[in-house]
Scaffold this motif. Structure first.
Motif, PDB file in Angstrom:
ATOM      1  N   ALA A 190       0.686  -1.316  -0.367  1.00 54.07           N
ATOM      2  CA  ALA A 190       0.238  -0.134  -0.017  1.00 54.07           C
ATOM      3  C   ALA A 190       0.906   1.432   0.308  1.00 54.07           C
ATOM      4  O   ALA A 190       0.768   2.587  -0.742  1.00 54.07           O
ATOM      5  CB  ALA A 190      -0.482  -0.242   1.043  1.00 54.07           C
ATOM      6  N   TRP A 221       2.271   1.455  -3.371  1.00 58.75           N
ATOM      7  CA  TRP A 221       1.091   2.109  -4.253  1.00 58.75           C
ATOM      8  C   TRP A 221       0.487   3.402  -3.928  1.00 58.75           C
ATOM      9  O   TRP A 221      -0.025   4.238  -5.343  1.00 58.75           O
ATOM     10  CB  TRP A 221      -0.125   1.187  -3.865  1.00 58.75           C
ATOM     11  CG  TRP A 221      -1.215   1.293  -5.228  1.00 58.75           C
ATOM     12  CD1 TRP A 221      -1.064   0.826  -5.956  1.00 58.75           C
ATOM     13  CD2 TRP A 221      -2.393   2.017  -4.644  1.00 58.75           C
ATOM     14  NE1 TRP A 221      -2.378   1.569  -7.251  1.00 58.75           N
ATOM     15  CE2 TRP A 221      -3.271   2.215  -6.283  1.00 58.75           C
ATOM     16  CE3 TRP A 221      -2.765   3.072  -3.465  1.00 58.75           C
ATOM     17  CZ2 TRP A 221      -4.534   2.639  -5.986  1.00 58.75           C
ATOM     18  CZ3 TRP A 221      -4.276   2.874  -4.168  1.00 58.75           C
ATOM     19  CH2 TRP A 221      -5.197   3.037  -6.103  1.00 58.75           C
ATOM     20  N   CYS A 222       0.722   3.582  -3.033  1.00 63.14           N
ATOM     21  CA  CYS A 222      -0.456   5.278  -3.068  1.00 63.14           C
ATOM     22  C   CYS A 222       1.526   6.462  -3.144  1.00 63.14           C
ATOM     23  O   CYS A 222       1.365   7.621  -3.201  1.00 63.14           O
ATOM     24  CB  CYS A 222       0.043   5.523  -1.097  1.00 63.14           C
ATOM     25  SG  CYS A 222      -1.632   4.893  -0.694  1.00 63.14           S
ATOM     26  N   ARG A 223       2.373   6.136  -3.418  1.00 62.73           N
ATOM     27  CA  ARG A 223       3.815   7.282  -3.712  1.00 62.73           C
ATOM     28  C   ARG A 223       3.270   7.190  -5.193  1.00 62.73           C
ATOM     29  O   ARG A 223       2.870   7.128  -5.990  1.00 62.73           O
ATOM     30  CB  ARG A 223       4.691   5.621  -3.410  1.00 62.73           C
ATOM     31  CG  ARG A 223       6.511   6.759  -3.704  1.00 62.73           C
ATOM     32  CD  ARG A 223       7.736   6.254  -3.788  1.00 62.73           C
ATOM     33  NE  ARG A 223       7.029   4.887  -5.101  1.00 62.73           N
ATOM     34  CZ  ARG A 223       8.274   4.884  -5.617  1.00 62.73           C
ATOM     35  NH1 ARG A 223       9.267   4.861  -5.413  1.00 62.73           N
ATOM     36  NH2 ARG A 223       7.738   3.978  -6.790  1.00 62.73           N
TER      37      ARG A 223
END
Length: 78
Positions: free
Chosen positions: A69, A72-74
């Motif tokens: 996560a 992925w949020c980067r």
């Protein structure tokens, strides 16, 4: 590459790396507990080690999901 990254991106990447390392460490602990529950004679009941192994495996999975996560949020490269 690292020089152009912002502080937020580096922080998220650092957190993801720490979570991956934590997941690998907990996976090793889970493997040890599975091994202890299946083999050598010990004074503790073997089902205690099996229960610990499943708990450790769950913690490793949570760390791995959190690392995924974080990656992925980067922010994506433009």
């Amino acid at each position: 590459m690292l020089a152009r990254m912002k502080l937020r991106e580096l922080t998220i990447l650092g957190v993801a790396i720490l979570l991956i390392l934590g997941a690998l460490a907990w996976l090793a602990i889970a493997a040890f507990h599975f091994w202890m529950s299946s083999g050598p004679p010990v004074p503790q009941p073997k089902d205690v080690f099996a229960e610990r192994a499943w708990i450790d495996l769950g913690v490793a999975a949570i760390f791995a999901i959190a690392a995924a996560a974080a990656l992925w949020c980067r922010p994506r490269a433009r």
